[in-house]
Design a protein around this motif. Structure first.
Motif, PDB file in Angstrom:
ATOM      1  N   VAL A 119       0.885  -1.167   0.000  1.00  9.52           N
ATOM      2  CA  VAL A 119       0.000   0.000   0.000  1.00  9.52           C
ATOM      3  C   VAL A 119       0.919   1.212   0.000  1.00  9.52           C
ATOM      4  O   VAL A 119       1.645   1.451   0.964  1.00  9.52           O
ATOM      5  N   PHE A 120       0.886   1.937  -1.115  1.00 15.00           N
ATOM      6  CA  PHE A 120       1.798   3.055  -1.288  1.00 15.00           C
ATOM      7  C   PHE A 120       1.018   4.374  -1.342  1.00 15.00           C
ATOM      8  O   PHE A 120      -0.199   4.387  -1.489  1.00 15.00           O
ATOM      9  N   PHE A 121       1.768   5.460  -1.248  1.00 13.82           N
ATOM     10  CA  PHE A 121       1.146   6.785  -1.281  1.00 13.82           C
ATOM     11  C   PHE A 121       0.509   7.079  -2.636  1.00 13.82           C
ATOM     12  O   PHE A 121      -0.546   7.687  -2.706  1.00 13.82           O
ATOM     13  N   VAL A 122       1.138   6.633  -3.706  1.00 13.65           N
ATOM     14  CA  VAL A 122       0.609   6.869  -5.041  1.00 13.65           C
ATOM     15  C   VAL A 122       0.001   5.598  -5.617  1.00 13.65           C
ATOM     16  O   VAL A 122       0.402   4.502  -5.266  1.00 13.65           O
ATOM     17  N   GLY A 123      -0.969   5.772  -6.490  1.00 17.85           N
ATOM     18  CA  GLY A 123      -1.560   4.639  -7.181  1.00 17.85           C
ATOM     19  C   GLY A 123      -2.759   4.029  -6.486  1.00 17.85           C
ATOM     20  O   GLY A 123      -3.409   3.159  -7.043  1.00 17.85           O
ATOM     21  N   TYR A 131      -2.011   7.705   4.326  1.00 13.32           N
ATOM     22  CA  TYR A 131      -0.724   8.362   4.542  1.00 13.32           C
ATOM     23  C   TYR A 131      -0.913   9.832   4.905  1.00 13.32           C
ATOM     24  O   TYR A 131      -0.207  10.363   5.769  1.00 13.32           O
ATOM     25  N   VAL A 132      -1.864  10.506   4.255  1.00 19.94           N
ATOM     26  CA  VAL A 132      -2.116  11.918   4.575  1.00 19.94           C
ATOM     27  C   VAL A 132      -2.655  12.050   5.995  1.00 19.94           C
ATOM     28  O   VAL A 132      -2.198  12.899   6.766  1.00 19.94           O
ATOM     29  N   PHE A 133      -3.637  11.216   6.360  1.00 26.72           N
ATOM     30  CA  PHE A 133      -4.198  11.271   7.718  1.00 26.72           C
ATOM     31  C   PHE A 133      -3.103  11.082   8.770  1.00 26.72           C
ATOM     32  O   PHE A 133      -2.965  11.881   9.697  1.00 26.72           O
ATOM     33  N   THR A 134      -2.360   9.992   8.629  1.00 29.32           N
ATOM     34  CA  THR A 134      -1.358   9.670   9.647  1.00 29.32           C
ATOM     35  C   THR A 134      -0.185  10.643   9.624  1.00 29.32           C
ATOM     36  O   THR A 134       0.345  11.009  10.671  1.00 29.32           O
TER      37      THR A 134
END
Length: 193
Positions: A119-123, A131-134
């Motif tokens: 699970v990555f930031f992009v895609g 990722y933005v929340f955390t």
């Protein structure tokens, strides 16, 4: 005439709050609005489809416990300061700071767990939101830990006690707010994941 004087006294008494406390409350309202907007965007984007489901890292349960425990110790420190029990104040502050740092380390490991699950930031919009929340919460938490460290240093300089509680009250308010914000985010992710 006596009634008139009492009325005048009541009218001239403004509601007062320390300017720094007022600024802190304004800042916290701003943070609430940011996260409300982000969680709303999450729900809207999830409804559009193209949403990769994945398991939330189990470490989120651990970090949630850590942040709650840190708030308990900070409240213990706050009560100790009001009672001028400096040794308990220092103990509570040290433990709260250590647990705050442990929370940040745990959040880092949650990102490691996400990468291990590919699970990555992009895609992947779901991953991006997580990722933005955390990350945004961690950024605020870093400022909270710095604030706690400043208060901790002040306790060793005898600047925090029952007659000087302003900084301690602000740090406690902000930390409890950050803890509550994390619990909200975690529950939101559990229910909308």
């Amino acid at each position: 005439m006596e009634k008139e004087l009492k009325y005048v006294d009541m009218v001239e008494q403004p509601i007062s709050m320390h300017p720094k406390k007022f600024a802190l409350w304004l800042f916290m309202v701003t943070v609430v609005m940011i996260f409300a907007a982000l969680t709303s965007a999450y729900i809207v984007r999830q409804a559009e489809g193209n949403w990769l489901d994945y398991e939330l890292p189990n470490i989120f349960w651990v970090t949630s416990g850590i942040v709650v425990l840190s708030s308990v110790f900070l409240h213990f420190a706050y009560v100790s300061a009001k009672k001028d029990n400096i040794s308990q104040l220092r103990t509570g502050m040290v433990v709260a700071v250590v647990l705050g740092l442990a929370f940040l380390v745990g959040q880092w490991y949650s990102w490691v767990a996400l990468v291990d699950r590919e699970v990555f930031f992009v895609g992947n919009p779901a991953g991006s939101f997580l990722y933005v929340f955390t990350g945004l919460h961690a950024l605020h938490l870093i400022s909270g830990v710095i604030f706690l460290i400043i208060v901790l240093i002040s306790t060793f300089r005898y600047k925090v006690h029952s007659q000087a509680m302003n900084t301690m009250e602000m740090a406690t308010t902000y930390w409890h707010f950050l803890g509550g914000l994390w619990i909200y985010l975690f529950m939101f992710l559990l229910l909308n994941h």
